[in-house]
Design a protein around this motif. Structure first.
Motif: not given
Length: 426
Positions: A136, A139-140, A371, A378, A392-393, A395-396
């Motif tokens: 996360g 990525s972010y 997302t 992602m 991942y979703t 934790e992000s």
């Protein structure tokens, strides 16, 4: 246009390459209108490739690939470590700082996220970070990349919407710093709750700090030179892309002396692939856009928004939410190309500033890269780190909330975006 839109969605669900999905669904529009010559799709596709202002796109892509092979990345990593290594969150904080510093180098969120995943991903996991949180953060953090000069998204938006690219470049700087702060705070809060330690236990010495800044100064000066060249009228947006290429070669060959013949050729090969994909998408998107204009879709959307509200801030929120939702399924580059001609005239009609809207729009569109179900950054990060999408979703969520709050803040405080453009360009 309903059949065209349905066809486009079906093609995407079939995992057809986006450029072909746009082009083929756009051609279906002409099949529905026999009164239109069927030679138009070919003519407008070719004419789109002759748009001189789009010359900046391949040039900045080439410059980014040269910069990545110039030896500047490891120096920026050292600088990021010096700047943020003592913050709680360790390598996660270093990663966010590196994304901010690399924004003016790579110009691509997907490229930045992929590169950092290979550089820092496994080290973060070995230091105790969960794979979901690691993915996360890596990525972010790349959300900063498209709004730090010379982001490709700003060049596309400015070219399509006839908005000053120089003002867009300047307008992205303060929002990028705000995003950096928000993501860093989100990482700090998570690290505090989970006990993640700082990367560095000892404050860096003055000598070490000076050496790190000296190593990264050429990358830090890059956006400054771009803005200065545009402000003083030395370069047009297209010409400054050529300057960026020469600047990257100068750094790699003469300053750091790390760009050898092999790296030069690899940068050219990578650029051919990147430029081909982006320009092919741009060329075919004009077929789809022709149908939108012919059916007066921008006017219909404008009428609907004006029927809901005449407040430019409220309209901008509606657009940002729409772009955020549709960005879950469509790539950011595609959204910028397809939706700029639809929404920008509405904001202008309501008295909104196109640079203010452009930065908000680009950030909202970029979020879709991180997302599910089709986020390209992602998937790249999760593939490299072998991280399940579900983990991942989960934790992000905090990182997504931080970015969304910044977007909301930028909508209602346009001065954050417009302060630097007004200061530099008047």
């Amino acid at each position: 246009m309903l059949i065209v839109a349905i066809a486009f969605v079906v093609f995407l669900l079939m995992r057809m390459p986006v450029a072909f999905a746009i082009g083929i669904s756009g051609v279906l529009f002409f099949a529905q209108h026999p009164e239109l010559p069927f030679t138009i799709p070919a003519q407008i596709t070719v004419s789109q490739t002759q748009n001189f202002s789009l010359l900046a796109v391949p040039l900045f892509i080439l410059a980014g690939n040269f910069m990545n092979r110039s030896g500047i990345t490891k120096r920026l990593l050292e600088l990021a470590s010096v700047m943020t290594g003592r913050l709680r969150g360790g390598l996660a904080q270093v990663s966010i700082a590196l994304s901010a510093l690399m924004g003016g180098v790579s110009g691509s969120a997907i490229a930045d996220a992929s590169m950092q995943s290979r550089m820092l991903g496994e080290d973060m996991v070995r230091r105790g970070f969960t794979r979901g949180f690691t993915a996360g953060v890596l990525s972010y953090g790349a959300v900063l990349t498209p709004i730090i000069p010379p982001g490709i998204g700003m060049i596309l938006f400015g070219t399509i919407g006839q908005v000053s690219i120089g003002r867009l470049f300047a307008g992205g700087v303060l929002p990028a710093l705000l995003l950096w702060l928000a993501l860093s705070l989100a990482v700090w809060l998570t690290a505090r709750s989970r006990g993640y330690e700082p990367e560095r236990k000892v404050r860096p010495s003055l000598k070490e700090t000076a050496r790190a800044f000296k190593g990264g100064i050429w990358a830090l000066l890059f956006p400054v030179f771009l803005l200065f060249g545009l402000r003083m009228g030395v370069f047009t947006p297209s010409e400054i892309g050529a300057f960026a290429v020469l600047y990257a070669i100068f750094i790699g060959v003469l300053v750091y002396r790390e760009m050898k013949a092999k790296g030069f050729i690899e940068a050219l090969e990578g650029s051919l692939t990147d430029v081909g994909a982006v320009m092919f998408l741009i060329a075919l998107s004009v077929i789809f856009s022709y149908g939108l204009v012919f059916e007066r879709v921008p006017e219909v959307v404008s009428g609907w928004i004006l029927g809901v509200t005449e407040n430019p801030y409220a309209a901008m929120i509606l657009v940002a939410v729409f772009v955020l939702v549709i960005g879950f399924f469509i790539d950011a580059t595609v959204l910028i190309i397809m939706l700029t001609p639809i929404f920008l005239p509405v904001i202008r009609q309501l008295g909104g500033d196109p640079v203010h809207f452009g930065i908000v729009f680009i950030i909202a569109a970029t979020i879709g890269n991180f997302t599910p179900p089709v986020g390209a950054a992602m998937y790249a990060v999760c593939s490299i780190l072998k991280c399940p999408i579900g983990e991942y979703t989960r934790e992000s969520k905090g990182l997504l909330a931080a970015v969304a709050l910044v977007v909301l803040l930028l909508v209602f405080l346009p001065g954050i975006v417009l302060f630097l453009p007004d200061l530099v360009f008047g």
